[in-house]
Write a protein that holds these residues in place. Sequence first.
Motif, PDB file in Angstrom:
ATOM      1  N   TRP A  16       2.147  11.465  -9.315  1.00 25.92           N
ATOM      2  CA  TRP A  16       0.723  11.512  -8.988  1.00 25.92           C
ATOM      3  C   TRP A  16      -0.099  10.877 -10.108  1.00 25.92           C
ATOM      4  O   TRP A  16       0.182  11.055 -11.288  1.00 25.92           O
ATOM      5  CB  TRP A  16       0.257  12.949  -8.789  1.00 25.92           C
ATOM      6  N   ARG A  68      -4.706  12.276  -7.057  1.00 27.74           N
ATOM      7  CA  ARG A  68      -4.981  13.704  -6.917  1.00 27.74           C
ATOM      8  C   ARG A  68      -6.439  13.947  -6.539  1.00 27.74           C
ATOM      9  O   ARG A  68      -6.735  14.835  -5.728  1.00 27.74           O
ATOM     10  CB  ARG A  68      -4.639  14.423  -8.223  1.00 27.74           C
ATOM     11  N   GLN A  77      -0.506  20.094  -9.754  1.00 35.30           N
ATOM     12  CA  GLN A  77      -0.842  18.792  -9.171  1.00 35.30           C
ATOM     13  C   GLN A  77      -2.080  18.845  -8.269  1.00 35.30           C
ATOM     14  O   GLN A  77      -2.469  17.829  -7.691  1.00 35.30           O
ATOM     15  CB  GLN A  77       0.355  18.245  -8.386  1.00 35.30           C
ATOM     16  N   ASN A  91      -0.060   8.523  -3.904  1.00 33.29           N
ATOM     17  CA  ASN A  91      -1.414   8.096  -4.271  1.00 33.29           C
ATOM     18  C   ASN A  91      -1.981   7.097  -3.269  1.00 33.29           C
ATOM     19  O   ASN A  91      -3.157   7.181  -2.887  1.00 33.29           O
ATOM     20  CB  ASN A  91      -1.379   7.487  -5.673  1.00 33.29           C
TER      21      ASN A  91
END
Length: 556
Positions: free
Chosen positions: A213, A218, A241, A323
């Motif tokens: 990530w 995020r 996360q 992502n």
Amino acid sequence: MTRNGGHLLVDCLLALGATKAFGVPGESYLAVLDALHDTIGKLDYVLCRNEGGAAFMASAYGKLTGSPGICFVTRGPGACNASIGIHTAMQDSSPLILFVGQVGTNMKGREAFQEIDYRALFGTVAKWAVEIDDVDRLPEIVARAWSTALTGRPGPVVVALPEDMLTTVTSAAPLSGFAKTSEAAPATDAIASVGALLASAERPLLLIGGTSWTDQGRFALQSFAERSDIPVVAAFRYQDQFDNHSSSFAGEAGVGMAPHVKKLILESDIILAVNVRFGEMTTDGYSLLNVPRPRQKLVHVHPSDREIGKIYVPDIGIHAGPNAFAGALQVVNGKWSEWRAKARLAYEQAFEAPEQPGPVDMVKVSAWLRQRLPADVVLTNGAGNFTVWPNKFFKFGPAARLLAPQSGAMGYGLPAAIAAKVACPGRTVVCFAGDGDFQMNCQELGTAMQVGAQPIVLILNNGIYGTIRAHQERDYPARVSGTTINNPDFVNLARAYGFHAERVEATKDFAAAFERALASPTGAVLDLAVSPEALTPRQTLSQMRDAALASQKVKS
């Protein structure tokens, strides 16, 4: 320019961007150690006390930084000791490259001194295991190892280095760099299909986890969840996360899963699983979703196509990086606001627990730490019942990190904390360790002292192997065997390694002791007197035993 294989390997690692390596020296890779003599300040060798600790450090370093953790160990016993770190890195999806000294190519296959077939040893626990017999191919294979560790589902690679290959002189040029691989992006029609499916939901759930990530990814995922008003659950030990302070966050699906999280998963009608590998802990022994076709509609998004459909057949499978996928999501609207609000309320209520028996009450300690620790704190832990405190009683903001093993490996927490201080010297790093867990790798305090990477260690000292005692009392009540520990003086042990150390005998004394630990320039070890009765936040050891005895009486 000519150089031997050891110098060529180190030059390749420098070109790839490696700055730290963890290891224990061995005569099988002396040529590498010789090359590392000239790289201090560019590629530093962190001298560890045991190969298991070194591999744990490399695994944690890879998980924290996103760059492969580098580990060097010698042949035979060194490689076997390091295998626990390889298993942990695999289950954690953590990028790591383990370089192992090997017997000379002219001795292979004879069971020479400390000889092991590394492809056979690591074949089922690493992403790739390879041996470099030709020094001219070293740059090619190291580049492939780096790429393999990082791409798809990240993980560990094992590279065996025959001793004579490392001393052979070559004119092969080292790598000149490494281009970052772009994430696979989801197709437009796939995103549209996800949106349409979610729009039909009554009780949608977002399940997230894994590594790789970025901050942007995020943030995009959090924005989608909040604007779509969808509850979010993190996979086992990946709650760092997603911002736990978000109104969408509802908890962690891991060992000791909170009842409200189980209910969320069971009662959801559509699960959007992003970057999740569906381990045993996250699925409560694969019971929360039917195998192979879940009752819930399932969208599974993962950067490795081998994870999609591995256990559960999804309604929509998307091969994409987390992502890129998060950035492509479009807000959906539905009538599930109450569903999300109840999930969040249940998460907040889960922090409420009764006063704990014994000298130090970890409910109160955890509440104090939630308020006191800095926003970018790194928490680490190994395995044991004590992990409930950093895993279930702390809220991870967007800058905080958790380094904890999905493999359930005892002894991970201290090496991970040292690796975090090596990677980020200015950050506060706090290791939670049980007394049994701590003693699996307590010698790595010497590594911390030598390299100046000294975290704060909280030893939850109850004199037992708590997790096993809990199972023992439930299955064989009042028949204690092999779970009581006679411990050393942890305070004097830590002081011998140059740490500030204190014994904390009462809850009221913890805050002042922790402030002294924070102020210590040499790290700190706090030995907390925790009662064996306080095995879980809501059930004592005696209550477990009494319930098991009563059940046996009814059955008889």
